[in-house]
Every structure is written in structure tokens, then in C-alpha cells.
Design a protein around this motif. Sequence first.
Motif, PDB file in Angstrom:
ATOM      1  N   TYR A 105      -0.576  -0.735  -4.421  1.00 20.69           N
ATOM      2  CA  TYR A 105      -1.933  -0.197  -4.345  1.00 20.69           C
ATOM      3  C   TYR A 105      -1.837   1.245  -3.822  1.00 20.69           C
ATOM      4  N   HIS A 106      -2.190   2.191  -4.679  1.00 19.43           N
ATOM      5  CA  HIS A 106      -2.022   3.605  -4.354  1.00 19.43           C
ATOM      6  C   HIS A 106      -3.324   4.213  -3.836  1.00 19.43           C
ATOM      7  N   TYR A 107      -3.207   5.030  -2.791  1.00 19.94           N
ATOM      8  CA  TYR A 107      -4.344   5.732  -2.209  1.00 19.94           C
ATOM      9  C   TYR A 107      -4.000   7.207  -2.065  1.00 19.94           C
ATOM     10  N   ASP A 108      -5.014   8.059  -2.287  1.00 22.10           N
ATOM     11  CA  ASP A 108      -4.775   9.487  -2.210  1.00 22.10           C
ATOM     12  C   ASP A 108      -4.926  10.040  -0.798  1.00 22.10           C
ATOM     13  N   SER A 109      -5.505   9.237   0.110  1.00 24.38           N
ATOM     14  CA  SER A 109      -5.677   9.705   1.482  1.00 24.38           C
ATOM     15  C   SER A 109      -5.905   8.522   2.406  1.00 24.38           C
ATOM     16  N   VAL A 110      -5.670   8.744   3.695  1.00 24.15           N
ATOM     17  CA  VAL A 110      -5.958   7.731   4.705  1.00 24.15           C
ATOM     18  C   VAL A 110      -7.445   7.413   4.708  1.00 24.15           C
ATOM     19  N   ASP A 111      -8.267   8.444   4.524  1.00 23.50           N
ATOM     20  CA  ASP A 111      -9.724   8.264   4.555  1.00 23.50           C
ATOM     21  C   ASP A 111     -10.185   7.306   3.466  1.00 23.50           C
ATOM     22  N   THR A 112      -9.623   7.412   2.271  1.00 24.84           N
ATOM     23  CA  THR A 112      -9.994   6.508   1.179  1.00 24.84           C
ATOM     24  C   THR A 112      -9.598   5.075   1.494  1.00 24.84           C
ATOM     25  N   ILE A 115       0.834  -1.188   0.000  1.00 27.94           N
ATOM     26  CA  ILE A 115       0.000   0.000   0.000  1.00 27.94           C
ATOM     27  C   ILE A 115       0.874   1.245   0.000  1.00 27.94           C
ATOM     28  N   ILE A 116       0.624   2.115  -0.963  1.00 29.05           N
ATOM     29  CA  ILE A 116       1.365   3.380  -1.076  1.00 29.05           C
ATOM     30  C   ILE A 116       0.378   4.512  -0.790  1.00 29.05           C
ATOM     31  N   LEU A 117       0.688   5.292   0.219  1.00 22.71           N
ATOM     32  CA  LEU A 117      -0.206   6.366   0.644  1.00 22.71           C
ATOM     33  C   LEU A 117       0.562   7.684   0.668  1.00 22.71           C
ATOM     34  N   THR A 118       0.154   8.597  -0.210  1.00 19.73           N
ATOM     35  CA  THR A 118       0.809   9.921  -0.328  1.00 19.73           C
ATOM     36  C   THR A 118       2.333   9.809  -0.318  1.00 19.73           C
TER      37      THR A 118
END
Length: 265
Positions: A35-42, A2-5
Amino acid sequence: MIILTGTNQITFGEGTLTGQELTIFQKKNNSAVEYHYDSVDTLLFELNMRSQIMESAKALSTSGVYFADLTKSMANPAYWHITDQGRFKLNAGASPQEAIRDIFTNGSAYAFECSMAVIVVLYKAILESIDPRQFDRMTSDLLIFDWQSNSKLHLVDRIGNEEAITGDIIYFENPEVHPMLPWWKGENVVMIEEGLYYGHGHGLGITSAEVVITILNKYRLDGSMQSAFMTDRYVHPDFTYFAPFQGSDRKKHITVKIGDSIYVR
């Protein structure tokens, strides 16, 4: 992973995730796939909604809904009418959220086949994950058929079932099914957890891949040598699309970034 910001160093405080959410997170984070996410919330929304898909599948498995092919579909006429193609069309003026919930609380009034069961599970999970008012707005003209025909679900196609996790939809194919038994040509299932799947058709319930294959193999052509199998393709809703519609009462988390690490509690 997981890749986050821009970082893959993510730590959750004790109690931030449920046990199921933590299992999903660890499976994705330990993967060689990014797996890329644009925010913790997402990210948190996806973990929760995947758990809701699992819970919805379990609930449908005990709801009393019958299995039937499209010619014998049944639905509560207070909420639905059945089209000539066996689809469930929401009655004018009916509440989408009440109509979906009715399937789970009044199951004996319903009968449908396995692909429709998957759609029902996904809509229930979306309802439990977002603001119900937003759900009603999105689905005011709800039509339930198979998972290939429901654009409102914003399904994402993926290849490589070794990456499938809780909440993904997988298909078992029976390539040499007997031509007189076309309803045994395959089975759509919801992945519950590692090694367990929910299949509505043919009384499967929650079971293993081996059992699904064994049952499908009973309905092949005489002399068939090709076994049923789990296909490599799987699908899931676009969690990023639905994340902005979650309710305002959803638990808020504190996120702190220190250097290359993100801490969530």
C-alpha cells in the motif's frame, strides 16, 4: 505492507495514533500487499477517516432510523425530498452538513434500505474528516441513493476480502433468494473491526458474518442448496482524494526521516 516515500520502516511515537488507528495501520503494514502513500499526512488521514467510518456506522445503528424498501423511504422534509425512485434529494438552499447530521440526531424521521445506509455512513465520515465548508461545497447538490450511484464518494473497487479492514464496505449475496422476497437478495455492510460488521437491513445492527449469512439463508427458495456468502469484492472511498480537504485545525505531526526510517510524533 505500507510503503511511504520509498521506505516501509515507519515508527509512530506514543499517543500519535489512537488504538483503532494503530490496529488499522498494523493490519495494512503486516499484509503481503503493498500500500503506497505519497506522504505521512495522507496515511494519517486514511487511518482517521477509517475510524470515522466505524464511528458513523455505530452511530447510525443507534440513531432510530428505520429499515424500508425504496417504495417506503422516509426523510425529514426540512432537508430532503424523496424522488420517484426513492432517492433522497437535498432541498435547495439546505445545508448538506446539517442534512447529514439530522439523519443521526433525528433518526425516527428516516427510513431507507441497506445500500442507502452505507452511503449515509460514508458521507457522515467524510464530513467528520474534512473541513465542513469543503463538505458543503462538494455536496451542494447531494443525492443519496445506493453506493453504485454516488460518484462524489470516489469509491475504489478492490478484490480479496481477506484484505478488508475497518471502514471497508462488503456485500453478502443470497443467490437463491425467494423471488417474492427480493429485499433479502443481499446485504451491504460496513466492516467495524475484525469479525464484526454493521448492516442496516432487517435489524441486523452490529454482528458477525455468520449471523448475516444465517439470516439471509432463512429467505431462500424452498429446497435451495446454495448458502448466502460474503463476496470477494469490497469498496472504500479514495482517501487520497479527500485528504487535501481536511480542516486547518487538524492536529499537526512532526515527521523525521533518518536513513531508511521515518519517525512520526
